[in-house]
Design a protein around this motif. Structure first.
Motif, PDB file in Angstrom:
ATOM      1  N   LEU A   1      67.236   2.646  61.248  1.00 29.76           N
ATOM      2  CA  LEU A   1      67.607   3.195  59.928  1.00 29.76           C
ATOM      3  C   LEU A   1      66.296   3.358  58.484  1.00 29.76           C
ATOM      4  O   LEU A   1      66.628   4.297  57.443  1.00 29.76           O
ATOM      5  CB  LEU A   1      68.640   2.991  59.064  1.00 29.76           C
ATOM      6  N   ILE A   2      65.690   1.927  58.699  1.00 25.66           N
ATOM      7  CA  ILE A   2      64.736   2.068  57.075  1.00 25.66           C
ATOM      8  C   ILE A   2      64.355   2.932  57.561  1.00 25.66           C
ATOM      9  O   ILE A   2      63.214   3.994  57.261  1.00 25.66           O
ATOM     10  CB  ILE A   2      64.030   1.454  57.216  1.00 25.66           C
ATOM     11  N   ASN A   3      63.573   3.193  58.957  1.00 25.14           N
ATOM     12  CA  ASN A   3      62.179   4.279  59.713  1.00 25.14           C
ATOM     13  C   ASN A   3      62.518   5.439  59.153  1.00 25.14           C
ATOM     14  O   ASN A   3      62.129   6.552  58.993  1.00 25.14           O
ATOM     15  CB  ASN A   3      61.522   3.810  60.829  1.00 25.14           C
ATOM     16  N   LYS A   4      63.563   5.926  59.647  1.00 27.96           N
ATOM     17  CA  LYS A   4      64.426   7.159  59.161  1.00 27.96           C
ATOM     18  C   LYS A   4      64.510   7.658  57.270  1.00 27.96           C
ATOM     19  O   LYS A   4      64.676   8.318  57.635  1.00 27.96           O
ATOM     20  CB  LYS A   4      65.717   7.693  59.814  1.00 27.96           C
TER      21      LYS A   4
ATOM     22  N   VAL B   1      50.923  12.809  59.241  1.00 27.93           N
ATOM     23  CA  VAL B   1      51.251  11.972  59.215  1.00 27.93           C
ATOM     24  C   VAL B   1      51.628  11.073  60.458  1.00 27.93           C
ATOM     25  O   VAL B   1      51.179  10.241  60.764  1.00 27.93           O
ATOM     26  CB  VAL B   1      52.567  11.467  57.888  1.00 27.93           C
ATOM     27  N   THR B   2      52.337  11.701  61.239  1.00 27.87           N
ATOM     28  CA  THR B   2      53.162  10.817  62.310  1.00 27.87           C
ATOM     29  C   THR B   2      51.959  10.775  63.961  1.00 27.87           C
ATOM     30  O   THR B   2      51.422  10.127  64.376  1.00 27.87           O
ATOM     31  CB  THR B   2      54.169  11.807  63.592  1.00 27.87           C
ATOM     32  N   GLU B   3      50.904  12.471  63.227  1.00 27.05           N
ATOM     33  CA  GLU B   3      50.127  12.217  64.364  1.00 27.05           C
ATOM     34  C   GLU B   3      49.047  11.230  64.108  1.00 27.05           C
ATOM     35  O   GLU B   3      47.984  11.075  64.698  1.00 27.05           O
ATOM     36  CB  GLU B   3      49.465  13.814  64.261  1.00 27.05           C
TER      37      GLU B   3
ATOM     38  N   LEU C   1      53.038   4.455  57.468  1.00 28.05           N
ATOM     39  CA  LEU C   1      52.532   4.081  55.818  1.00 28.05           C
ATOM     40  C   LEU C   1      51.499   4.390  55.548  1.00 28.05           C
ATOM     41  O   LEU C   1      51.404   4.893  54.742  1.00 28.05           O
ATOM     42  CB  LEU C   1      53.305   2.835  55.592  1.00 28.05           C
ATOM     43  N   ASP C   2      50.972   3.555  55.902  1.00 34.69           N
ATOM     44  CA  ASP C   2      49.169   3.284  55.864  1.00 34.69           C
ATOM     45  C   ASP C   2      49.050   4.794  55.767  1.00 34.69           C
ATOM     46  O   ASP C   2      48.617   5.478  54.963  1.00 34.69           O
ATOM     47  CB  ASP C   2      48.705   2.920  56.893  1.00 34.69           C
ATOM     48  N   GLU C   3      49.336   5.411  56.836  1.00 34.86           N
ATOM     49  CA  GLU C   3      48.791   7.215  56.564  1.00 34.86           C
ATOM     50  C   GLU C   3      48.990   7.966  55.036  1.00 34.86           C
ATOM     51  O   GLU C   3      48.905   8.552  55.591  1.00 34.86           O
ATOM     52  CB  GLU C   3      49.310   7.930  58.285  1.00 34.86           C
TER      53      GLU C   3
ATOM     54  N   LEU D   1      55.189   5.406  45.832  1.00 36.80           N
ATOM     55  CA  LEU D   1      55.619   6.072  46.532  1.00 36.80           C
ATOM     56  C   LEU D   1      56.779   5.397  46.799  1.00 36.80           C
ATOM     57  O   LEU D   1      57.954   6.143  47.877  1.00 36.80           O
ATOM     58  CB  LEU D   1      54.684   6.258  48.444  1.00 36.80           C
ATOM     59  N   LEU D   2      57.217   4.185  47.681  1.00 42.62           N
ATOM     60  CA  LEU D   2      58.424   3.631  47.947  1.00 42.62           C
ATOM     61  C   LEU D   2      59.578   3.158  46.609  1.00 42.62           C
ATOM     62  O   LEU D   2      60.383   3.291  47.350  1.00 42.62           O
ATOM     63  CB  LEU D   2      57.860   2.289  48.288  1.00 42.62           C
TER      64      LEU D   2
END
Lengths: 195, 365
Positions: free
Chosen positions: A4-7, A25-27, A51-53, A65-66
């Motif tokens: 849920l947090i990641n989503k 980012v996912t790549e 998060l870093d990427e 960002l957060l």
């Protein structure tokens, strides 16, 4: 970290910066997939890498960002259901602040493996409060800053928020309530259901 | 009903977790359910604020403040273990006769029913506690079922991906599929030609224009290869920018050479990506199954690899056939195999990279 947090992070990035940037980012983070599953739990290192990427891709500091993520969670129509659950906390902003102590338990009640660290509200003098966000979820206090700010708008309250630093095992946010009924705020009806 | 006895009877029925306080803030009576939480404790006469710790509002520090905050929501917990959290509402009695505090569990109800073995009889008939418990249990059961399904689907998805024959990016066959095709052809003793095609300059497209551009190029390359081959030929992407093409029954060198040249020519045409021209090229090595008396997949792939390598050494954008005299020079072999005793290794053990070519070290200049 819970799906849920990641989503939530994924949804925030896609809706604010566009899906193609999220895919990039996912790549870059070697995620191996593009969509998080809300009800699966992911390795913390995976979430960390994303998060870093993300910060690198957008060229923005993580805290900023957060905080935007927190604002998004309350104010975007995509996550209206979450905003409603937060409004269940109370009729006024102060009641909402007090309900934060119960938030991790309420979250666990809904999703048993969703572990949010404790939140502790202290009521000081003259409309001042401090919220201790306990350790366990990196960036927790930053997201809470965004949520507190957006919820103040939601209730029509005027507040000053300050991230006053790191305590023993927590980060502390100071909340100064200037006016409870500064603006009209957004409509909330307990009986209405989020679409 | 005006006497204190009547009030207690009434409260016992209406709110069985009440505490009746005198004007000094001492407990004079508690309801049956509250008593059940502390069966050994005699509440009567104890100070309310000494039995319960008042967490909020923090402005209440003593009995006068407590008595003055009529209707305020209280957050409390027992001072002794188990320190169950409670919610409360205080209403003063008229004529400075004390107050009634009605307590409830709030969110701690789940732990409370377990810790104190509570039953439906312990709650007032109008209390929604039982409905809440019911809701939590059904929700948890439904959630558990859905979680199991999630994990099952996730597992099935991974299994399906492992068994897949298709490269999802390009729609071409993948390495697994190619292995199957080669096995089938070799078992059926069908003559065929095998081409190993490697893109040149692909890494620089990826590096300068990004992965999305790289992906687009791979998709266009795949489309060109499909257009330049026959429907029953097999085209597989076996690494990042490595492809294997298998031509059934085709042993004609002239035709194969013209196919290869045509492929290279077309792959050299600039590929548009969002207004940017991406330029790649290709090197190709080809082997015929008839070049081996006893062809094996690993031998053929190795031979095609040697031919490709020779093509790279001739300068890029070149096509070479395998011939027996092609072999890896010692130094290059060391490079290609990461220095692992290349000279003594049997030919069949050389594998094409499954993870895409390592441009830095593997290829000839």
């Amino acid at each position: 970290m819970h799906g849920l947090i990641n989503k939530a992070i994924q949804s925030f990035v896609c809706s604010t910066y566009g899906k193609s940037r999220w895919i990039r980012v996912t790549e870059a983070a070697n995620l191996g997939f593009v969509e998080y599953e809300a009800m699966l739990v992911y390795d913390n290192r995976v979430s960390r890498r994303v998060l870093d990427e993300l910060c690198r891709e957008l060229g923005r500091p993580q805290a900023e960002l957060l905080e935007d993520l927190g604002t998004y969670l309350v104010s975007n129509p995509n996550t209206e259901a979450l905003r409603r659950l937060l409004r269940f906390g109370g009729v006024t902003y102060v009641e909402f602040l007090h309900s934060l102590d119960d938030l991790p338990d309420r979250a666990r009640l809904a999703v048993s493996d969703l572990d949010l660290p404790p939140l502790e509200l202290r009521e000081e003098q003259d409309g001042r409060f401090s919220l201790a966000c306990h350790d366990g979820l990196p960036g927790y206090a930053d997201v809470m800053m965004g949520i507190l700010r957006a919820m103040a708008d939601d209730y029509g309250a005027l507040v000053i928020l300050e991230h006053v630093g790191t305590g023993q095992d927590c980060e502390v946010i100071e909340i100064t309530l200037i006016e409870t009924a500064f603006a009209e705020g957004r409509k909330f009806d307990l009986g209405a259901r989020a679409g | 009903m005006t006497g204190p006895g009547d009030l207690v009877t009434l409260l016992d029925r209406l709110c069985p977790m009440f505490a009746l306080l005198d004007s000094d803030g001492r407990i004079s009576r508690v309801g049956p359910t509250l008593q059940k939480l502390r069966p050994q404790t005699s509440f009567e006469g104890t100070a309310f604020l000494e039995t319960f710790e008042l967490l909020r509002p923090r402005s209440i520090v003593g009995v006068p403040e407590l008595m003055a905050c009529s209707g305020a929501k209280l957050h409390l917990r027992f001072r002794d273990a188990p320190r169950t959290a409670l919610k409360g509402l205080i209403v003063p009695l008229p004529g400075n006769q004390g107050a009634v505090v009605n307590l409830s569990f709030g969110i701690s109800i789940l732990d409370a029913v377990r810790d104190y073995a509570l039953t439906a009889a312990d709650f007032a008939g109008t209390d929604l506690a039982i409905e809440l418990l019911y809701l939590v249990e059904t929700k948890s059961a439904a959630m558990e079922a859905s979680r199991k399904l999630n994990l099952q689907l996730q597992g099935a998805k991974i299994a399906a991906e492992e068994q897949a024959f298709t490269d999802t990016l390009t729609g071409l066959k993948n390495r697994r599929a190619m292995d199957h095709v080669l096995k089938r052809l070799l078992t059926g003793a069908t003559p065929f030609a095998l081409m190993h095609l490697d893109l040149d300059y692909f890494k620089s497209v990826n590096d300068t224009l990004g992965h999305a551009a790289g992906d687009h190029v791979l998709q266009q390359v795949a489309r060109i290869m499909v257009e330049e081959t026959r429907g029953h030929d097999t085209i597989a992407r076996i690494g990042g920018d490595e492809f294997v093409l298998v031509f059934n029954f085709l042993q004609d060198r002239e035709r194969l050479d013209s196919i290869a040249r045509r492929l290279i020519d077309r792959l050299e045409e600039p590929i548009d990506y969002n207004g940017e021209a991406c330029r790649v090229s290709a090197s190709i090595g080809t082997v015929l199954s008839s070049q081996f008396a006893a062809p094996e997949a690993s031998k053929l792939l190795h031979a095609a690899d040697l031919a490709l390598y020779a093509a790279k050494r001739d300068g890029r954008a070149t096509h070479r056939f395998y011939s027996r005299d092609l072999c890896l020079p010692q130094d290059d072999a060391q490079m290609r195999r990461g220095g692992g005793g290349a000279g003594t290794q049997p030919a069949g053990s050389v594998r094409l990279s499954a993870n895409g070519p390592d441009i830095g070290g593997k290829k000839a200049p």
